[in-house]
Design a protein around this motif. Structure first.
Motif, PDB file in Angstrom:
ATOM      1  N   VAL A  82       0.857  -1.181   0.000  1.00 27.70           N
ATOM      2  CA  VAL A  82       0.000   0.000   0.000  1.00 27.70           C
ATOM      3  C   VAL A  82       0.896   1.234   0.000  1.00 27.70           C
ATOM      4  O   VAL A  82       1.887   1.297   0.732  1.00 27.70           O
ATOM      5  CB  VAL A  82      -0.918   0.015   1.239  1.00 27.70           C
ATOM      6  CG1 VAL A  82      -1.638   1.347   1.378  1.00 27.70           C
ATOM      7  CG2 VAL A  82      -1.928  -1.129   1.162  1.00 27.70           C
ATOM      8  N   LEU A  83       0.541   2.220  -0.823  1.00 24.89           N
ATOM      9  CA  LEU A  83       1.230   3.512  -0.808  1.00 24.89           C
ATOM     10  C   LEU A  83       0.476   4.451   0.117  1.00 24.89           C
ATOM     11  O   LEU A  83      -0.737   4.636  -0.017  1.00 24.89           O
ATOM     12  CB  LEU A  83       1.281   4.104  -2.214  1.00 24.89           C
ATOM     13  CG  LEU A  83       1.961   5.483  -2.327  1.00 24.89           C
ATOM     14  CD1 LEU A  83       3.454   5.368  -2.060  1.00 24.89           C
ATOM     15  CD2 LEU A  83       1.696   6.105  -3.697  1.00 24.89           C
ATOM     16  N   PHE A  84       1.210   5.044   1.057  1.00 27.28           N
ATOM     17  CA  PHE A  84       0.614   5.990   2.003  1.00 27.28           C
ATOM     18  C   PHE A  84       1.178   7.378   1.706  1.00 27.28           C
ATOM     19  O   PHE A  84       2.358   7.646   1.936  1.00 27.28           O
ATOM     20  CB  PHE A  84       0.942   5.571   3.432  1.00 27.28           C
ATOM     21  CG  PHE A  84       0.310   6.422   4.502  1.00 27.28           C
ATOM     22  CD1 PHE A  84      -1.071   6.531   4.599  1.00 27.28           C
ATOM     23  CD2 PHE A  84       1.095   7.092   5.427  1.00 27.28           C
ATOM     24  CE1 PHE A  84      -1.652   7.295   5.608  1.00 27.28           C
ATOM     25  CE2 PHE A  84       0.532   7.857   6.435  1.00 27.28           C
ATOM     26  CZ  PHE A  84      -0.858   7.962   6.513  1.00 27.28           C
ATOM     27  N   ASP A  85       0.340   8.247   1.162  1.00 30.81           N
ATOM     28  CA  ASP A  85       0.716   9.609   0.765  1.00 30.81           C
ATOM     29  C   ASP A  85       1.687   9.593  -0.423  1.00 30.81           C
ATOM     30  O   ASP A  85       2.227   8.552  -0.797  1.00 30.81           O
ATOM     31  CB  ASP A  85       1.272  10.408   1.929  1.00 30.81           C
ATOM     32  CG  ASP A  85       0.201  10.840   2.923  1.00 30.81           C
ATOM     33  OD1 ASP A  85      -0.995  10.659   2.614  1.00 30.81           O
ATOM     34  OD2 ASP A  85       0.548  11.355   3.995  1.00 30.81           O
ATOM     35  N   ALA A  86       1.900  10.794  -1.012  1.00 33.35           N
ATOM     36  CA  ALA A  86       2.636  10.845  -2.284  1.00 33.35           C
ATOM     37  C   ALA A  86       3.623  11.994  -2.377  1.00 33.35           C
ATOM     38  O   ALA A  86       4.205  12.207  -3.440  1.00 33.35           O
ATOM     39  CB  ALA A  86       1.642  10.916  -3.449  1.00 33.35           C
ATOM     40  N   GLY A  87       3.834  12.754  -1.295  1.00 33.57           N
ATOM     41  CA  GLY A  87       4.800  13.844  -1.362  1.00 33.57           C
ATOM     42  C   GLY A  87       4.268  15.067  -2.074  1.00 33.57           C
ATOM     43  O   GLY A  87       3.113  15.129  -2.480  1.00 33.57           O
ATOM     44  N   VAL A  88       5.152  16.072  -2.272  1.00 36.09           N
ATOM     45  CA  VAL A  88       4.703  17.390  -2.713  1.00 36.09           C
ATOM     46  C   VAL A  88       4.945  17.691  -4.189  1.00 36.09           C
ATOM     47  O   VAL A  88       4.141  18.361  -4.827  1.00 36.09           O
ATOM     48  CB  VAL A  88       5.346  18.492  -1.830  1.00 36.09           C
ATOM     49  CG1 VAL A  88       6.849  18.526  -2.014  1.00 36.09           C
ATOM     50  CG2 VAL A  88       4.740  19.855  -2.104  1.00 36.09           C
ATOM     51  N   GLY A 122       2.532  14.398  -5.539  1.00 36.64           N
ATOM     52  CA  GLY A 122       3.372  13.413  -6.211  1.00 36.64           C
ATOM     53  C   GLY A 122       2.580  12.373  -6.973  1.00 36.64           C
ATOM     54  O   GLY A 122       3.145  11.587  -7.752  1.00 36.64           O
ATOM     55  N   LEU A 123       1.257  12.382  -6.772  1.00 37.10           N
ATOM     56  CA  LEU A 123       0.394  11.464  -7.515  1.00 37.10           C
ATOM     57  C   LEU A 123       0.490  11.707  -9.018  1.00 37.10           C
ATOM     58  O   LEU A 123       0.273  10.791  -9.821  1.00 37.10           O
ATOM     59  CB  LEU A 123      -1.050  11.639  -7.039  1.00 37.10           C
ATOM     60  CG  LEU A 123      -2.072  10.621  -7.534  1.00 37.10           C
ATOM     61  CD1 LEU A 123      -1.735   9.225  -7.042  1.00 37.10           C
ATOM     62  CD2 LEU A 123      -3.476  11.019  -7.063  1.00 37.10           C
ATOM     63  N   GLU A 124       0.832  12.939  -9.419  1.00 33.47           N
ATOM     64  CA  GLU A 124       0.884  13.267 -10.839  1.00 33.47           C
ATOM     65  C   GLU A 124       1.902  12.406 -11.594  1.00 33.47           C
ATOM     66  O   GLU A 124       1.595  11.817 -12.631  1.00 33.47           O
ATOM     67  CB  GLU A 124       1.210  14.743 -11.025  1.00 33.47           C
ATOM     68  CG  GLU A 124       1.244  15.181 -12.474  1.00 33.47           C
ATOM     69  CD  GLU A 124       1.471  16.668 -12.643  1.00 33.47           C
ATOM     70  OE1 GLU A 124       1.890  17.084 -13.737  1.00 33.47           O
ATOM     71  OE2 GLU A 124       1.233  17.420 -11.679  1.00 33.47           O
ATOM     72  N   GLY A 125       3.123  12.341 -11.080  1.00 36.14           N
ATOM     73  CA  GLY A 125       4.145  11.535 -11.737  1.00 36.14           C
ATOM     74  C   GLY A 125       3.806  10.057 -11.725  1.00 36.14           C
ATOM     75  O   GLY A 125       4.077   9.333 -12.695  1.00 36.14           O
ATOM     76  N   LEU A 126       3.220   9.591 -10.633  1.00 35.82           N
ATOM     77  CA  LEU A 126       2.809   8.196 -10.542  1.00 35.82           C
ATOM     78  C   LEU A 126       1.739   7.882 -11.588  1.00 35.82           C
ATOM     79  O   LEU A 126       1.780   6.835 -12.247  1.00 35.82           O
ATOM     80  CB  LEU A 126       2.278   7.909  -9.141  1.00 35.82           C
ATOM     81  CG  LEU A 126       1.943   6.455  -8.813  1.00 35.82           C
ATOM     82  CD1 LEU A 126       3.200   5.610  -8.774  1.00 35.82           C
ATOM     83  CD2 LEU A 126       1.198   6.368  -7.480  1.00 35.82           C
TER      84      LEU A 126
END
Length: 326
Positions: A82-88, A122-126
């Motif tokens: 599980v990924l928890f949060d994604a940074g800025v 950081g979800l954008e790059g993912l």
């Protein structure tokens, strides 16, 4: 949610993907494996460089003001992630995943601690890397709230997550205010955390939310939530993003939800900056006697120092790439 039974698991590995510090000289330390020159968590990547003899240099993980962690749950010989949060930043998370040689398609669910941009963008790059694949994202309903900081020089409106953009990128958004199980009952998202302590009062008045057509104080950040795991024979693992609900409130809420009184590890952002709250929080955490304490992200140097002094056996400094094998 009634009659919550959090399944015990064989082990949990938590790898810090984004945090405020990067330290390639930190050595391995017991249950912590470090990424860098002194650790064993992984080799340093070699990248092209026009400024180096031979045209190559060593690359390092990027630190930024934000938080993200990969949670790997081990049980019965299998591993769930599980990924928890994604940074800025748009590319911080995905580039650190690359540096750690962690392919993003191993992630089966994403949980966001709250809607502040330093945990989300950081979800954008993912999304660019993964493409549309209906990956579930679990949030609190207030995740989409517009927020701002009223500063001496004027108001700064914080970037707000876009539901249209996130769903348009192919993610499946699940909003839940109450506790939610993931991974067949092995991971519990706290949902909204009950505030019970007198000293954890939340954000300053400068933090505001746009509700009912007007800007108003938003000290409690109601969408703040944590994730909980139960390591067999050791106790609860509590992982927070910012800890806006108060790290002591979160721990006590976790114990009430699960009925598990033993706290094994507490990790993540504790949102401790300065003032009497540090003394009160450190005293309460000391009473809990966690085996592992890993303050990160929005935990000030003053708070880190106080925690290290009060809990020398459990305190572990965090840095990007650290893997905590619980």
């Amino acid at each position: 949610m009634d009659d919550i039974t959090l399944r015990a698991v064989d082990g949990v590995h938590v790898t810090t993907l984004i945090d405020n510090s990067s330290d390639v000289l930190l050595p391995d330390e017991g249950l912590v494996r470090r990424w860098g020159l002194s650790g064993s968590a992984g080799p340093l990547p070699i990248v092209p460089s026009g400024m180096a003899e031979g045209g190559r240099t060593i690359d390092f993980l990027r630190a930024e003001h934000g938080f993200s962690a990969l949670v790997e749950v081990q049980d019965g010989g299998g591993v769930r992630r599980v990924l928890f949060d994604a940074g800025v930043s748009p590319d911080g998370l995905i580039t650190n995943l690359d540096r750690l040689a962690l392919p993003p398609d191993i992630i089966e669910t994403i949980v966001f601690s709250h809607g502040h941009f330093d945990h989300v963008m950081g979800l954008e790059g993912l999304a660019r890397r993964l493409g549309p694949r209906n990956l579930p994202i679990l949030i609190h309903p207030d995740f989409w709230t517009r927020r701002r900081l009223v500063l001496p020089g004027g108001a700064l409106e914080l970037p707000t997550p876009s539901r249209a953009a996130i769903e348009g990128a192919g993610f499946a958004v699940v909003a839940e205010r109450r506790p939610s199980f993931l991974l067949d009952g092995m991971l519990l998202v706290t949902g909204e955390v009950e505030r019970t302590t007198a000293f954890e009062t939340g954000m300053p008045p400068a933090h505001q939310a746009f509700k009912d057509g007007v800007w108003q104080p938003d000290p409690l950040v109601h969408d703040d939530q944590a994730i909980l795991l139960h390591v067999r024979g050791k106790g609860l693992v509590v992982l927070t993003g910012c800890g806006h609900a108060g790290i002591v409130n979160i721990i006590r809420h976790a114990k009430r939800l699960t009925g598990i009184d033993r706290l094994h590890a507490v990790m993540g952002g504790f949102h401790l900056r300065s003032g009497p709250i540090i003394e009160h929080t450190v005293a309460a955490l000391t009473e809990e006697s966690p085996s592992v304490v890993v303050p990160a992200h929005c935990t000030s140097w003053l708070a880190q120092h106080a925690l290290a002094a009060a809990l020398p056996g459990g305190f572990r400094p965090n840095a990007v790439g650290s893997r905590f094998e619980l």
